[in-house]
Design a protein around this motif. Structure first.
Motif, PDB file in Angstrom:
ATOM      1  N   ASN A 283      62.270  -6.587  61.082  1.00 37.85           N
ATOM      2  CA  ASN A 283      60.968  -7.242  60.889  1.00 37.85           C
ATOM      3  C   ASN A 283      60.039  -6.418  60.000  1.00 37.85           C
ATOM      4  O   ASN A 283      58.840  -6.319  60.250  1.00 37.85           O
ATOM      5  CB  ASN A 283      60.296  -7.507  62.244  1.00 37.85           C
TER       6      ASN A 283
ATOM      7  N   GLY B 261      59.479  -7.009  56.767  1.00 35.79           N
ATOM      8  CA  GLY B 261      58.939  -7.764  55.642  1.00 35.79           C
ATOM      9  C   GLY B 261      59.770  -7.565  54.388  1.00 35.79           C
ATOM     10  O   GLY B 261      60.610  -6.667  54.306  1.00 35.79           O
ATOM     11  N   SER B 262      59.517  -8.373  53.387  1.00 33.97           N
ATOM     12  CA  SER B 262      60.340  -8.336  52.175  1.00 33.97           C
ATOM     13  C   SER B 262      60.190  -7.043  51.385  1.00 33.97           C
ATOM     14  O   SER B 262      61.073  -6.676  50.611  1.00 33.97           O
ATOM     15  CB  SER B 262      59.988  -9.524  51.273  1.00 33.97           C
TER      16      SER B 262
ATOM     17  N   GLN C  75      57.714 -11.881  63.170  1.00 35.03           N
ATOM     18  CA  GLN C  75      57.807 -12.223  61.754  1.00 35.03           C
ATOM     19  C   GLN C  75      56.790 -11.426  60.937  1.00 35.03           C
ATOM     20  O   GLN C  75      55.586 -11.501  61.179  1.00 35.03           O
ATOM     21  CB  GLN C  75      57.564 -13.727  61.563  1.00 35.03           C
ATOM     22  N   ASP C  76      57.281 -10.661  59.973  1.00 38.52           N
ATOM     23  CA  ASP C  76      56.429  -9.852  59.088  1.00 38.52           C
ATOM     24  C   ASP C  76      55.492  -8.931  59.867  1.00 38.52           C
ATOM     25  O   ASP C  76      54.373  -8.638  59.429  1.00 38.52           O
ATOM     26  CB  ASP C  76      55.607 -10.751  58.158  1.00 38.52           C
ATOM     27  N   TYR C  77      55.947  -8.461  61.000  1.00 38.39           N
ATOM     28  CA  TYR C  77      55.125  -7.592  61.849  1.00 38.39           C
ATOM     29  C   TYR C  77      54.704  -6.317  61.121  1.00 38.39           C
ATOM     30  O   TYR C  77      53.554  -5.887  61.195  1.00 38.39           O
ATOM     31  CB  TYR C  77      55.911  -7.239  63.117  1.00 38.39           C
TER      32      TYR C  77
ATOM     33  N   ASP D  91      53.734 -11.345  66.983  1.00 34.73           N
ATOM     34  CA  ASP D  91      54.816 -12.141  66.420  1.00 34.73           C
ATOM     35  C   ASP D  91      55.696 -11.216  65.586  1.00 34.73           C
ATOM     36  O   ASP D  91      55.196 -10.427  64.779  1.00 34.73           O
ATOM     37  CB  ASP D  91      54.224 -13.251  65.554  1.00 34.73           C
TER      38      ASP D  91
ATOM     39  N   SER E 253      64.580  -3.914  54.154  1.00 36.62           N
ATOM     40  CA  SER E 253      64.868  -5.068  53.294  1.00 36.62           C
ATOM     41  C   SER E 253      65.287  -4.625  51.900  1.00 36.62           C
ATOM     42  O   SER E 253      66.182  -5.218  51.281  1.00 36.62           O
ATOM     43  CB  SER E 253      63.640  -5.978  53.212  1.00 36.62           C
TER      44      SER E 253
ATOM     45  N   ASN F  59      67.435  -6.856  60.800  1.00 36.22           N
ATOM     46  CA  ASN F  59      66.490  -7.470  61.747  1.00 36.22           C
ATOM     47  C   ASN F  59      65.432  -6.498  62.266  1.00 36.22           C
ATOM     48  O   ASN F  59      65.143  -6.464  63.459  1.00 36.22           O
ATOM     49  CB  ASN F  59      67.248  -8.082  62.929  1.00 36.22           C
TER      50      ASN F  59
END
Length: 474
Positions: free
Chosen positions: A422, A424-425, A112-114, A110, A430, A420
């Motif tokens: 992925n 994570g924060s 998201q947050d990979y 996935d 980011s 984009n």
């Protein structure tokens, strides 16, 4: 004289039977060989030797059997990725296993947050042998990256096979941190109907883009934008604003990862000039992808992956893809500056099968396999990508979507300010996004260029230090 020999003692032939000692064995029969008893030690030695030979024979047979079993059992490699579809890689992996006795298990993750999940698994020694990362992630995985062996790809061959930005992004000591499968960047999307109506061509530089954006923008009686000229200048509803801002900074000969002049603030102000009271975009409009797909904006700068999203959202929309605008050139010999953002396949330095993993990556990125993988990906309904190899670019120059990106790749550069990914924060991308977003906010408040630049430099320095590196890629 010779010495005389004593005569032998004579046996008295007159001895009686009582005086004769009977022989222990009967006298031999004429013509018959006498029998002998084998010594007991000789018998035991012979038996022991036979047992030893038998044991050795059994041991050798067992050893050879074990060798054959070991040879028949394939090496197993685990591969994590977020881009490729499992159905796209399955046929290639099956064929590779048959020919090389190496089983590669692909696990699509996935997105998201990979990055967070991957980093955690590698730190716990539970990670994959091969894993996909963004081209800017090397600082975050410096403790887990295996260098590409020269026995698999020589450095000179690597630089020849892939675009120049790849060799700069992925340098790891005297080697490289991974092999890219795909390549992406930025291009300009233009609404065909709007441009045909105005009978104009796509802009080649930023001055032309600004003039066209003004021409295409329409407002209602309340000054609200009803049709935008270009999706640019905002951070809340413009996809890939980080990539576009990076591009503008790079074109100004400034390194976004280590700005060394207040001229970087001038670029921020140029970016913001597309919004405002007399701007060509605002935050009341829908997301840039949605707006362009609906025909609400004339121009949009985005990667190839976004072009396919436009096609999915509105298959009937006619739009053209052109090179991104450049700074106006007084000298036509000046080289264009484009942007790069792409995925890389790397090998864990904790893998027990690093050699086999690198050999597999060399295979799957070869000129014969990579186009097959790209075709499989398209059939599987996955994200279609431009192959990463320079020697395959000619196959896509006439492609209506990928053609422009293949032309731009040779002059592309990259930045940690990328959208984009992925990560994570807490990832490097980011963090850079937040730093530049803060700088744009300060510019909107008309703070001094010196203060904005200082905050920008301090923020970037802290981020790079948090990854134990002050080194920048440029």
């Amino acid at each position: 004289m010779y010495p005389t020999m004593e005569p032998p003692e004579l046996v008295n032939s007159q001895n009686t039977e009582e005086n004769v000692v009977p022989p222990s064995t009967p006298p031999p029969v004429l013509g018959q060989t006498p029998k002998r008893k084998l010594p007991i030690l000789l018998i035991l030695g012979t038996v022991g030797g036979l047992v030893l030979v038998l044991a050795l024979a059994v041991g050798v047979r067992y050893f050879l059997s074990g060798q054959n079993m070991s040879k028949d059992k394939p090496v197993e490699i685990t591969w994590w990725g977020i881009t490729l579809e499992s159905a796209a890689v399955a046929p290639i992996l099956g064929e590779y296993e048959k020919k090389n006795n190496v089983k590669v298990v692909y696990v699509k993750q996935d997105a998201q947050d990979y990055r967070d999940r991957l980093k955690s698994s590698l730190e716990k020694d539970k990670g994959p042998d091969i894993y996909e990362i963004h081209n800017t992630w090397a600082p975050m995985f410096s403790a887990e990256l295996s260098p590409l062996p020269a026995t698999v790809i020589l450095p000179d061959a690597y630089k020849k096979n892939f675009y120049p930005v790849v060799s700069r992004d992925l340098v790891l000591g005297s080697s490289f941190a991974g092999i890219p499968l795909n390549f992406d960047g930025l291009a300009l999307f233009t609404n065909t109907a709007m441009f045909d109506e105005k009978q104009v061509l796509p802009p080649k530089d930023w001055n032309e883009l600004t003039a066209l954006a003004k021409t295409f923008t329409t407002r209602d009686e309340n000054r609200r934008i009803t049709r935008a000229g270009v999706a640019l200048g905002e951070t809340e509803n413009v996809n890939y604003w980080e990539d576009v801002l990076s591009l503008m900074i790079l074109q100004s000969k400034i390194n976004p990862d280590d700005p060394d002049t207040t001229a970087a603030v001038d670029v921020l102000n140029t970016f913001l000039s597309f919004v405002g009271e007399d701007g060509y975009w605002d935050n009341s409009l829908p997301n840039s992808l949605t707006a362009f797909s609906r025909g609400q904006v004339a121009m949009y700068i985005a990667p190839a992956s976004e072009a396919f999203e436009v096609i999915k959202a509105n298959p009937g929309l006619a739009f053209k893809i052109s090179p991104v605008p450049q700074l106006p050139k007084l000298n036509n010999n000046l080289q264009d500056v484009n942007f790069a953002s792409y995925q890389v396949e790397s090998v864990s330095n904790k893998s027990k099968h690093q050699k086999e993993a690198w050999e597999f990556l060399n295979f799957i990125t070869s000129t014969s396999v990579l186009p097959v993988l790209q075709t499989n990906q398209k059939i599987a309904g996955g994200e279609v990508f431009l192959p990463s190899r320079v020697d395959l670019a000619g196959n896509y120059t006439s492609d209506p979507v990928l053609g422009v990106y293949s032309q731009e790749a040779a002059t592309a550069d990259s930045s940690y300010l990328s959208a984009n990914t992925n990560d994570g924060s807490l990832g490097i991308n980011s963090k850079f996004s937040r730093i530049y977003k803060n700088a744009l906010g300060e510019a909107l408040k008309n703070e001094s260029a010196e203060n904005i630049f200082k905050d920008l430099k301090d923020g970037i320095g802290q981020v790079l230090a948090s990854y134990s590196t002050s080194k920048t890629k440029k």
